[in-house]
Design a protein around this motif. Structure first.
Motif, mmCIF file in Angstrom:
data_model
loop_
_atom_site.group_PDB
_atom_site.id
_atom_site.type_symbol
_atom_site.label_atom_id
_atom_site.label_comp_id
_atom_site.label_asym_id
_atom_site.label_seq_id
_atom_site.Cartn_x
_atom_site.Cartn_y
_atom_site.Cartn_z
ATOM 1 N N CYS A 110 0.841 -1.196 0.000
ATOM 2 C CA CYS A 110 0.000 0.000 0.000
ATOM 3 C C CYS A 110 0.878 1.249 0.000
ATOM 4 O O CYS A 110 1.731 1.424 0.877
ATOM 5 N N ASN A 111 0.659 2.103 -0.960
ATOM 6 C CA ASN A 111 1.435 3.342 -1.061
ATOM 7 C C ASN A 111 1.054 4.334 0.036
ATOM 8 O O ASN A 111 1.889 5.132 0.457
ATOM 9 N N ASN A 112 -0.195 4.306 0.490
ATOM 10 C CA ASN A 112 -0.601 5.197 1.584
ATOM 11 C C ASN A 112 0.227 4.927 2.839
ATOM 12 O O ASN A 112 0.626 5.854 3.540
ATOM 13 N N THR A 113 0.468 3.651 3.122
ATOM 14 C CA THR A 113 1.281 3.292 4.286
ATOM 15 C C THR A 113 2.692 3.851 4.141
ATOM 16 O O THR A 113 3.263 4.372 5.105
ATOM 17 N N ILE A 114 3.246 3.753 2.938
ATOM 18 C CA ILE A 114 4.596 4.263 2.672
ATOM 19 C C ILE A 114 4.658 5.757 2.994
ATOM 20 O O ILE A 114 5.568 6.220 3.685
ATOM 21 N N LYS A 115 3.661 6.498 2.514
ATOM 22 C CA LYS A 115 3.625 7.953 2.735
ATOM 23 C C LYS A 115 3.388 8.297 4.209
ATOM 24 O O LYS A 115 4.083 9.130 4.778
ATOM 25 N N GLU A 116 2.371 7.659 4.799
ATOM 26 C CA GLU A 116 1.983 7.987 6.174
ATOM 27 C C GLU A 116 3.071 7.657 7.197
ATOM 28 O O GLU A 116 3.212 8.341 8.198
ATOM 29 N N ARG A 117 3.841 6.615 6.925
ATOM 30 C CA ARG A 117 4.871 6.183 7.879
ATOM 31 C C ARG A 117 6.273 6.609 7.451
ATOM 32 O O ARG A 117 7.245 6.205 8.074
ATOM 33 N N ASN A 118 6.347 7.388 6.395
ATOM 34 C CA ASN A 118 7.641 7.864 5.885
ATOM 35 C C ASN A 118 8.642 6.721 5.688
ATOM 36 O O ASN A 118 9.783 6.787 6.148
ATOM 37 N N ILE A 119 8.189 5.693 5.014
ATOM 38 C CA ILE A 119 9.031 4.516 4.777
ATOM 39 C C ILE A 119 9.832 4.736 3.501
ATOM 40 O O ILE A 119 9.283 5.102 2.460
ATOM 41 N N ASP A 120 11.111 4.507 3.583
ATOM 42 C CA ASP A 120 11.978 4.599 2.418
ATOM 43 C C ASP A 120 11.784 3.323 1.597
ATOM 44 O O ASP A 120 12.029 2.217 2.090
ATOM 45 N N LYS A 121 11.350 3.454 0.346
ATOM 46 C CA LYS A 121 11.112 2.284 -0.499
ATOM 47 C C LYS A 121 12.380 1.461 -0.710
ATOM 48 O O LYS A 121 12.300 0.267 -1.014
ATOM 49 N N ASN A 122 13.538 2.080 -0.524
ATOM 50 C CA ASN A 122 14.798 1.347 -0.652
ATOM 51 C C ASN A 122 14.991 0.312 0.454
ATOM 52 O O ASN A 122 15.844 -0.563 0.338
ATOM 53 N N THR A 123 14.199 0.425 1.534
ATOM 54 C CA THR A 123 14.293 -0.558 2.619
ATOM 55 C C THR A 123 13.403 -1.774 2.344
ATOM 56 O O THR A 123 13.459 -2.753 3.079
ATOM 57 N N LEU A 124 12.598 -1.672 1.283
ATOM 58 C CA LEU A 124 11.688 -2.765 0.930
ATOM 59 C C LEU A 124 12.239 -3.549 -0.258
ATOM 60 O O LEU A 124 13.049 -3.042 -1.035
ATOM 61 N N PHE A 125 11.776 -4.777 -0.406
ATOM 62 C CA PHE A 125 12.233 -5.614 -1.509
ATOM 63 C C PHE A 125 11.945 -4.956 -2.855
ATOM 64 O O PHE A 125 10.898 -4.333 -3.036
ATOM 65 N N ASP A 126 12.861 -5.143 -3.785
ATOM 66 C CA ASP A 126 12.717 -4.570 -5.122
ATOM 67 C C ASP A 126 11.691 -5.323 -5.969
ATOM 68 O O ASP A 126 11.256 -4.815 -6.992
ATOM 69 N N PHE A 127 11.331 -6.515 -5.563
ATOM 70 C CA PHE A 127 10.472 -7.359 -6.390
ATOM 71 C C PHE A 127 8.977 -7.228 -6.066
ATOM 72 O O PHE A 127 8.166 -8.015 -6.552
ATOM 73 N N ILE A 128 8.600 -6.230 -5.257
ATOM 74 C CA ILE A 128 7.181 -6.028 -4.939
ATOM 75 C C ILE A 128 6.616 -4.885 -5.765
ATOM 76 O O ILE A 128 7.341 -4.018 -6.242
ATOM 77 N N GLY A 129 5.290 -4.892 -5.910
ATOM 78 C CA GLY A 129 4.592 -3.807 -6.580
ATOM 79 C C GLY A 129 3.897 -2.924 -5.553
ATOM 80 O O GLY A 129 3.944 -3.193 -4.351
ATOM 81 N N TYR A 130 3.264 -1.888 -6.032
ATOM 82 C CA TYR A 130 2.591 -0.924 -5.151
ATOM 83 C C TYR A 130 1.176 -0.656 -5.646
ATOM 84 O O TYR A 130 0.946 -0.610 -6.849
ATOM 85 N N VAL A 131 0.265 -0.501 -4.715
ATOM 86 C CA VAL A 131 -1.107 -0.104 -5.017
ATOM 87 C C VAL A 131 -1.366 1.209 -4.276
ATOM 88 O O VAL A 131 -0.750 1.469 -3.243
ATOM 89 N N PRO A 132 -2.257 2.057 -4.800
ATOM 90 C CA PRO A 132 -2.510 3.335 -4.132
ATOM 91 C C PRO A 132 -2.942 3.168 -2.671
ATOM 92 O O PRO A 132 -2.466 3.885 -1.798
ATOM 93 N N SER A 133 -3.855 2.218 -2.419
ATOM 94 C CA SER A 133 -4.275 1.963 -1.035
ATOM 95 C C SER A 133 -4.634 0.491 -0.883
ATOM 96 O O SER A 133 -5.220 -0.116 -1.786
#
Length: 151
Positions: A110-133
């Motif tokens: 969930c991209n909302n979680t990424i934004k709300e929690r200020n998560i750096d996408k570089n800390t997540l696996f490169d092989f996952i996709g993203y959905v708006p919510s």
């Protein structure tokens, strides 16, 4: 004597009624038949608990390996809220997630979680996709006829 009669009466009633309520065992029962050509299921994780994450990943693999569904099921796994921890490079789930992905499971964050929690996408696996919510994904997939599974 009256008490003895009541005792025997109660025993007689129990002896007659119990077989009527006894559960019948059908040894031939094999579960539901998978009569459709294709099935779709959306699993989601919204919790940081490793037991919950492991159980969800195991449940997905069990569904993929179920002989009734094998080769007939499409699965997406969405993480939101605390579930993002499942996709952390520093976590223990990389091999399991990659194995599921090789079996066709779509992995989405969930991209909302990424934004709300200020998560750096570089800390997540490169092989996952993203959905708006994550919730949006559940709503859309559910309305498109997907089974929604939240172990």
């Amino acid at each position: 004597m009256k008490i003895l009669f009541k005792y025997f009466l109660v025993l007689a009633v129990i002896a007659l009624v119990k077989p009527a309520f006894a559960q019948k065992t059908d040894v031939g029962f094999k579960g539901a038949a998978a009569s459709k050509a294709h099935y779709k299921a959306l699993y989601f994780v919204d919790d940081t608990a490793s037991a919950k994450i492991k159980m969800t990943l195991r449940n997905i693999d069990n569904a993929l390996e179920d002989p009734r569904l094998k080769g007939k099921v499409e699965i997406e796994l969405v993480a939101f809220s605390g579930g993002y921890t499942m996709f952390l490079k520093s976590g223990p789930y990389e091999k399991t997630l990659q194995a599921l992905q090789k079996k066709g499971v779509v992995l989405a964050q969930c991209n909302n979680t990424i934004k709300e929690r200020n998560i750096d996408k570089n800390t997540l696996f490169d092989f996952i996709g993203y959905v708006p919510s994550g919730n949006g994904e559940i709503i859309i997939r559910g309305n498109d006829g997907w089974a929604i599974v939240h172990p």
